[in-house]
Motif scaffolding. Sequence first.
Motif, PDB file in Angstrom:
ATOM      1  N   GLN A  62       0.819  -1.152   0.043  1.00  0.00           N
ATOM      2  CA  GLN A  62       0.128  -0.022  -0.040  1.00  0.00           C
ATOM      3  C   GLN A  62       0.819   1.339   0.166  1.00  0.00           C
ATOM      4  OE1 GLN A  62      -0.686  -2.641   2.058  1.00  0.00           O
ATOM      5  NE2 GLN A  62      -2.494  -3.366   1.162  1.00  0.00           N
ATOM      6  N   GLU A  63       0.373   2.095  -0.502  1.00  0.00           N
ATOM      7  CA  GLU A  63       1.027   3.516  -0.465  1.00  0.00           C
ATOM      8  C   GLU A  63       1.140   3.985   0.543  1.00  0.00           C
ATOM      9  OE1 GLU A  63       3.279   6.356  -2.400  1.00  0.00           O
ATOM     10  OE2 GLU A  63       2.311   4.707  -3.557  1.00  0.00           O
ATOM     11  N   ASP A  64       0.521   3.728   1.710  1.00  0.00           N
ATOM     12  CA  ASP A  64       0.850   4.535   3.028  1.00  0.00           C
ATOM     13  C   ASP A  64       1.883   3.810   3.760  1.00  0.00           C
ATOM     14  OD1 ASP A  64      -1.307   5.932   3.044  1.00  0.00           O
ATOM     15  OD2 ASP A  64      -2.563   4.796   4.418  1.00  0.00           O
ATOM     16  N   ASP A  65       2.257   2.662   3.019  1.00  0.00           N
ATOM     17  CA  ASP A  65       3.445   1.720   3.804  1.00  0.00           C
ATOM     18  C   ASP A  65       4.629   2.360   3.243  1.00  0.00           C
ATOM     19  OD1 ASP A  65       2.020  -0.259   5.403  1.00  0.00           O
ATOM     20  OD2 ASP A  65       1.373  -1.114   3.646  1.00  0.00           O
ATOM     21  N   ARG A  66       4.802   2.689   1.976  1.00  0.00           N
ATOM     22  CA  ARG A  66       5.873   3.112   1.073  1.00  0.00           C
ATOM     23  C   ARG A  66       6.050   4.563   1.599  1.00  0.00           C
ATOM     24  NH1 ARG A  66       7.422   0.835  -3.575  1.00  0.00           N
ATOM     25  NH2 ARG A  66       6.241  -0.708  -4.537  1.00  0.00           N
ATOM     26  N   ARG A  67       5.116   5.161   2.010  1.00  0.00           N
ATOM     27  CA  ARG A  67       5.335   6.601   2.735  1.00  0.00           C
ATOM     28  C   ARG A  67       5.808   6.248   4.005  1.00  0.00           C
ATOM     29  NH1 ARG A  67       0.488   8.322   0.006  1.00  0.00           N
ATOM     30  NH2 ARG A  67      -0.580   7.720   1.424  1.00  0.00           N
ATOM     31  N   ARG A  68       5.262   5.608   4.773  1.00  0.00           N
ATOM     32  CA  ARG A  68       5.993   5.286   6.143  1.00  0.00           C
ATOM     33  C   ARG A  68       7.598   4.826   6.035  1.00  0.00           C
ATOM     34  NH1 ARG A  68       3.798   1.028  10.594  1.00  0.00           N
ATOM     35  NH2 ARG A  68       5.267   1.308  12.272  1.00  0.00           N
ATOM     36  N   GLY A  69       7.806   3.965   5.190  1.00  0.00           N
ATOM     37  CA  GLY A  69       9.200   3.782   4.914  1.00  0.00           C
ATOM     38  C   GLY A  69      10.116   4.907   4.630  1.00  0.00           C
ATOM     39  N   LEU A  70       9.813   5.794   3.512  1.00  0.00           N
ATOM     40  CA  LEU A  70      10.300   6.765   3.305  1.00  0.00           C
ATOM     41  C   LEU A  70      10.367   8.044   4.342  1.00  0.00           C
ATOM     42  CD1 LEU A  70       8.868   7.453  -0.431  1.00  0.00           C
ATOM     43  CD2 LEU A  70      10.958   6.739   0.252  1.00  0.00           C
TER      44      LEU A  70
END
Length: 127
Positions: free
Chosen positions: A90-98
């Motif tokens: 999910q995009e939220d997961d990618r944002r969290r990683g970033l």
Amino acid sequence: MGEVLGRVLVVDDDEVIRQLIAVNLTLEGFEVETATDGQDCLERVLDVMPDVVTLDVMMPCLDGWETAQRLRDEEATNHIRVVLITARAQEDDRRRGLGIGVDAYLTKPFDPAELIQVVRDLARSTR
């Protein structure tokens, strides 16, 4: 045997995936160590001093999110390149990683050739 491309710490609680990543990177010319979860990673990282850490996100004891955050928070480890490898796409997961400051984010199932290229690029950037 050629020049070592870099040192990688592979962290995954699934032994099959951990070994798959380790074998692929070893065959490519990396020096590889493994850890079974985030806590194991944090206990070994200063001894291993990897150029790159590959981190599964969903692990018992200490997940990849928290492990990546702790690596970033410590002066002795905040320079190490971090690749999150997860089924969470999910995009939220990618944002969290970033937001944590990870250097790359790969989703499972991953292409071993893509993983090798990402690790190669990150290891090269530390040298």
